[in-house]
Structure formats: C-alpha cells, structure tokens
Design a protein around this motif. Structure first.
Motif, short mmCIF file in Angstrom:
data_model
loop_
_atom_site.label_atom_id
_atom_site.label_comp_id
_atom_site.label_asym_id
_atom_site.label_seq_id
_atom_site.Cartn_x
_atom_site.Cartn_y
_atom_site.Cartn_z
N ASP A 56 0.79 -1.24 0.00
CA ASP A 56 0.00 0.00 0.00
C ASP A 56 0.82 1.29 0.00
N SER A 57 2.14 1.20 0.15
CA SER A 57 2.99 2.41 0.08
C SER A 57 4.45 2.00 0.02
N GLY A 58 5.30 2.97 -0.28
CA GLY A 58 6.73 2.72 -0.25
C GLY A 58 7.22 2.48 1.17
N THR A 59 6.63 3.18 2.11
CA THR A 59 7.00 2.98 3.52
C THR A 59 6.71 1.54 3.94
N SER A 60 5.53 1.03 3.55
CA SER A 60 5.20 -0.36 3.86
C SER A 60 6.15 -1.32 3.16
N THR A 83 18.14 11.29 4.00
CA THR A 83 17.05 10.67 3.24
C THR A 83 15.70 11.28 3.63
N PHE A 84 14.65 10.82 2.95
CA PHE A 84 13.28 11.16 3.33
C PHE A 84 12.95 10.42 4.62
N MET A 85 12.16 11.04 5.45
CA MET A 85 11.82 10.51 6.78
C MET A 85 11.35 9.05 6.76
N ALA A 86 10.65 8.65 5.69
CA ALA A 86 10.04 7.32 5.65
C ALA A 86 11.07 6.19 5.75
N THR A 87 12.28 6.41 5.25
CA THR A 87 13.31 5.37 5.33
C THR A 87 13.58 5.04 6.80
N PRO A 128 20.69 1.54 1.36
CA PRO A 128 21.13 2.65 0.52
C PRO A 128 19.90 3.26 -0.15
N VAL A 129 19.88 4.58 -0.22
CA VAL A 129 18.75 5.29 -0.83
C VAL A 129 19.22 5.85 -2.17
N HIS A 130 18.52 5.54 -3.23
CA HIS A 130 18.86 6.10 -4.55
C HIS A 130 18.23 7.48 -4.63
N GLU A 154 17.43 -1.96 -0.97
CA GLU A 154 17.47 -0.68 -1.67
C GLU A 154 16.22 0.14 -1.36
N ASP A 155 16.39 1.40 -1.02
CA ASP A 155 15.25 2.31 -1.03
C ASP A 155 15.24 2.94 -2.43
N ALA A 156 14.43 2.34 -3.30
CA ALA A 156 14.36 2.77 -4.70
C ALA A 156 13.12 3.62 -4.94
N CYS A 157 12.58 4.21 -3.88
CA CYS A 157 11.32 4.95 -3.99
C CYS A 157 11.40 6.17 -4.89
N GLN A 158 12.62 6.65 -5.17
CA GLN A 158 12.78 7.81 -6.07
C GLN A 158 13.48 7.40 -7.36
N ALA A 159 13.60 6.11 -7.64
CA ALA A 159 14.53 5.72 -8.71
C ALA A 159 14.01 4.61 -9.62
N PHE A 178 9.85 0.18 -3.66
CA PHE A 178 9.43 1.26 -4.55
C PHE A 178 8.16 1.90 -4.00
N SER A 179 7.98 3.17 -4.33
CA SER A 179 6.75 3.90 -3.97
C SER A 179 6.05 4.34 -5.24
N PHE A 180 4.73 4.31 -5.22
CA PHE A 180 3.95 4.84 -6.34
C PHE A 180 3.13 6.06 -5.92
N ALA A 183 3.53 11.72 -7.12
CA ALA A 183 4.59 12.55 -7.73
C ALA A 183 5.87 11.78 -8.05
N LYS A 184 5.92 10.48 -7.74
CA LYS A 184 7.13 9.71 -8.06
C LYS A 184 7.23 9.50 -9.58
N ASN A 185 8.35 9.01 -10.06
CA ASN A 185 8.51 8.84 -11.52
C ASN A 185 7.43 7.93 -12.10
C1 LIG Z 1 8.51 8.50 -1.19
C2 LIG Z 1 9.62 7.86 -0.43
C3 LIG Z 1 9.39 6.86 0.52
C4 LIG Z 1 8.04 6.49 1.01
O1 LIG Z 1 7.11 6.15 0.05
P1 LIG Z 1 5.55 6.35 0.37
O2 LIG Z 1 4.88 5.66 -0.76
O3 LIG Z 1 5.29 7.81 0.41
O4 LIG Z 1 5.27 5.69 1.68
C5 LIG Z 1 10.50 6.26 1.11
N1 LIG Z 1 11.74 6.62 0.80
C6 LIG Z 1 11.99 7.60 -0.09
C7 LIG Z 1 13.42 7.95 -0.40
C8 LIG Z 1 10.94 8.26 -0.72
O5 LIG Z 1 11.20 9.25 -1.58
#
Ligand SMILES: *Cc1c(COP(=O)(O)O)cnc(C)c1O
Length: 373
Positions: A56-60, A83-87, A128-130, A154-159, A178-180, A183-185
């Motif tokens: 349901d999210s990138g955080t999950s 990084t973004f707080m979610a990591t 590692p966060v991309h 990998e935190d590939a949420c932006q990549a 990955f996150s969808f 505003a992500k790619n």
């Molecule tokens: C967006 C993002 C997340 C979290 O993804 P959500 O779908 O918003 O929960 C985690 N890490 C990074 C680096 C992000 O940019």
C-alpha cells in the motif's frame, strides 16, 4: 510554472485510465484482483527481477521487506542521514534502530567510506537510498555487506528505472522498495508501493505479511498486516508503466538542458557518477543563498522545493538517537543550500531555459550586490 505538474500526464492517459478503472469497477475485484498480479509481473520484468509484491505504500514496502528478513528489536539498520523521513520510520516501525551515515558530497547518496565505521555487533542491514533518482554506489556497499553478513535493502522509492552500471535499481539488493506516490517517476492516483526481490522465499513472506498472514482464506500462518496494493491503483499503474522509459528519458533530457545552462551560473548542478544513469526524480542544485534564490524564483512564478530541509537526526522524532548538530556535516550543510528546481517529464526545454535564465539572473545580481573582497 509549478514545481511538479501531474495534470498534463494524467490528461494524456485519461481515456485509457478511465477504461482500466471502469473495468475494475465492473468486475468489483477491488482487493488483490487480477490487475495486481499482472502489474507485479510487469513491474518485476521492468526491474529485471523475479518477484514483485504490491503493497500500500513505499514505507510499507521498506517495513515489510525488513520484517521478512526478521529484522526487529535489538537490531541496527544503517541508512543515510539525508534521506526522506520514511526510510528511518520503516526501520523504527519494525523495532530496530536507525544508524545514520553522512552523504557523499558529489552524488548526495550514502557515503560508502563512512558505512564501515557505523557497523556494530547489532548491525543487520544497510538501506542505501537512490536519492533524487541517482543510484547509490552499490558495489562497495555489497562488498561491505558480504564481509559483515548484512542484508542490503534498496530504497528505490525515487529511482524507478535508474541504472547502476548496466543493472536496474531494484535488481541490485537482496530486496528493494518502490513507492507509487503520485509525484514519483511512476505514480498512482493515490498511495501504492512494491517490494521487488530475486528471493522467492522472501517474496512469499512479504505476500503473507501484506495480507493478514494468510495464503488461503482463514488460515493465518503468521501475524500479518493489511498492506495490500489496491486493484484500482494497479490497473492505473499498468496503463502508466509502458510510458515510464519515455518519461524518464524526458527527465534526463531536461536535466541535460539544465546542466548545460547552469554550468557557470553560480549554482552547483547535480553530478551524475560515471557508473550511474539517474532518472532525475528531482533536479537538486546547491546555492549559497538558497532562500534568496527561492524567493526570487517564487516571485517570477517558478515553483521550487527543498528535499529535505532537515536531516533525519535533527528531526524532533529522532532526538533520542542522540546525534545532535554537527554529527553529519555534509547533510547539514547541504540541507541549508539545496533547492529542487521544476522537474517532470512534460516540462520541456523552453521552460527549463526560462528557469535556468532566472537562476543565472539572480546569481549575477547577487554577485554584483556583494561587497568586493
Ligand atoms: C517516497 C519515499 C518513501 C516512502 O514512500 P511512500 O509511498 O510515500 O510511503 C520512502 N523513501 C523515499 C526515499 C521516498 O522518496
């Protein structure tokens, strides 16, 4: 000009999106419907991995991947301070402790040289966060992980679609998130995420974790959660995925134009490492007088963002980690100077040129106004 514009993209696909969502509404298979499984297969193929599990999210995605590796209380997980707080939250939510490392001053991704010093007997994983769409330097990270028997997520949420050497992000680690977020790619019309991995057992565990711990109805093997990707979002993402390569190429083209025009403007444009193919989720420059530049652009109707104004260790939520000011000098200095300029696939060279000209004008005026040294 907005910092990011989702409307053009949505309009260009609105007919296909309407058809896809109407089909789901007709079938009413809202939870784990066919589109989820199909999208998982398509996204795994795109990432050059075997398995993908929609959540349901990138955080999950980050949290469930860590849980599936049985990382929890008493464990430490190393990630970047910038990084973004979610990591960090994902690490905390499995009960583990985030251990932070500073950023590399060129790529903004985790400083590989500093990882080893952060390893203790309790370290279990590295995330590692991309960041901004630029891959982290994965080979030395793997070398360290292997030596210390650590998992790499990998935190590939932006990549989505970025490459490290020849390989796609998502195919590099033991698992990737990955996150969808819209505003992500690759963005849904709401929240969504994905765990991708080459490890069949890990994928099976994430599948249990996202769906109450059940494989078949009413037989709960583990204490799972409700963290599923919606069928409606999966149907929309299936419409968008075939466009992702072209969208990323347009982002790279916008970055090339920015780079050529900003070269000696007075701001520092982002660098792309020789081994990297960034997908420019964000186009982040550094300016001495970031806030002044931001105001000047705002006055000309140019939207900007700051990603991120406060590093993790200076967030109130993480005061108890005990790092304090001065712990991560690169992250702290950059937090005061970074500015994200408009970046989205439909931006176009003309708009980029306008933004770059506005940036150059501001920097020239600032130089003219400053007393000679
Ligand atoms: C967006 C993002 C997340 C979290 O993804 P959500 O779908 O918003 O929960 C985690 N890490 C990074 C680096 C992000 O940019």
């Amino acid at each position: 000009m907005p910092f990011v514009d989702l409307q053009v993209q949505h309009q260009s696909l609105s007919l296909q999106i309407r058809q896809a969502t109407t089909a789901v509404l007709r079938r009413t298979n809202f939870i784990l419907g066919d589109d989820v499984e199909r999208f998982e297969g398509e996204f795994a193929a795109y990432c050059q991995t075997e398995h993908a599990v929609g959540v349901d999210s990138g955080t999950s995605a980050l949290e469930l991947a860590l849980r599936a590796f049985e990382i929890g209380p008493d464990d430490e997980v190393i990630t970047a301070a910038n990084t973004f707080m979610a990591t960090a939250l994902a690490i905390s939510h499995v009960g583990a402790t985030p251990v932070l490392v500073d950023a590399d001053p060129c790529t903004y991704t985790i400083d590989v040289q500093a990882i080893e010093a952060a390893i203790t007997r309790r370290t279990r994983a590295i995330i590692p966060v991309h960041l901004y769409g630029h891959p982290a330097d994965m080979d030395p990270i793997f070398e360290i992980a292997e030596r210390h028997d650590l998992v790499v997520v990998e935190d590939a949420c932006q990549a989505h679609g970025a490459r490290y050497k020849r390989s796609r992000t998502g195919s590099l680690g033991n698992a990737a998130a990955f996150s969808f977020y819209p505003a992500k790619n690759l963005g849904a019309c709401g929240d969504g995420g994905m765990v991708v991995t080459g490890d069949a057992r890990l994928a099976a565990t994430v599948r249990l974790l996202r769906n109450y711990g059940q494989r078949e109805k009413n037989r709960h093997l583990i204490r799972g959660y409700n963290r599923r990707l919606d069928t409606l979002q999966a149907a929309i993402l299936r419409v968008k995925l075939p466009q992702l390569e072209a969208w990323n190429e347009r982002r790279r083209e916008a970055a090339r134009v920015y780079g050529a025009l900003l070269g000696d403007s007075g701001v520092v444009p982002p660098a792309e490492a020789a081994w990297a193919q960034s997908v420019y989720h964000l186009y982040v420059v550094r300016a001495e007088d970031r806030d002044g530049l931001r105001c000047a652009l705002e006055e000309q109707g140019i939207g900007t963002g700051i990603h991120y104004p406060t590093p993790i260790h200076l967030q109130p939520a993480y005061a108890d980690l005990g790092y304090g000011e001065g712990s991560f000098p690169v992250s702290e200095a950059y937090a005061r100077r970074i500015l994200s300029l408009p970046m989205y696939p439909e931006l176009g060279a003309e708009a980029v040129t306008r933004v770059a000209a506005a940036v150059a004008r501001y920097c020239e005026a600032a130089v003219a106004a400053s007393p000679a040294l």
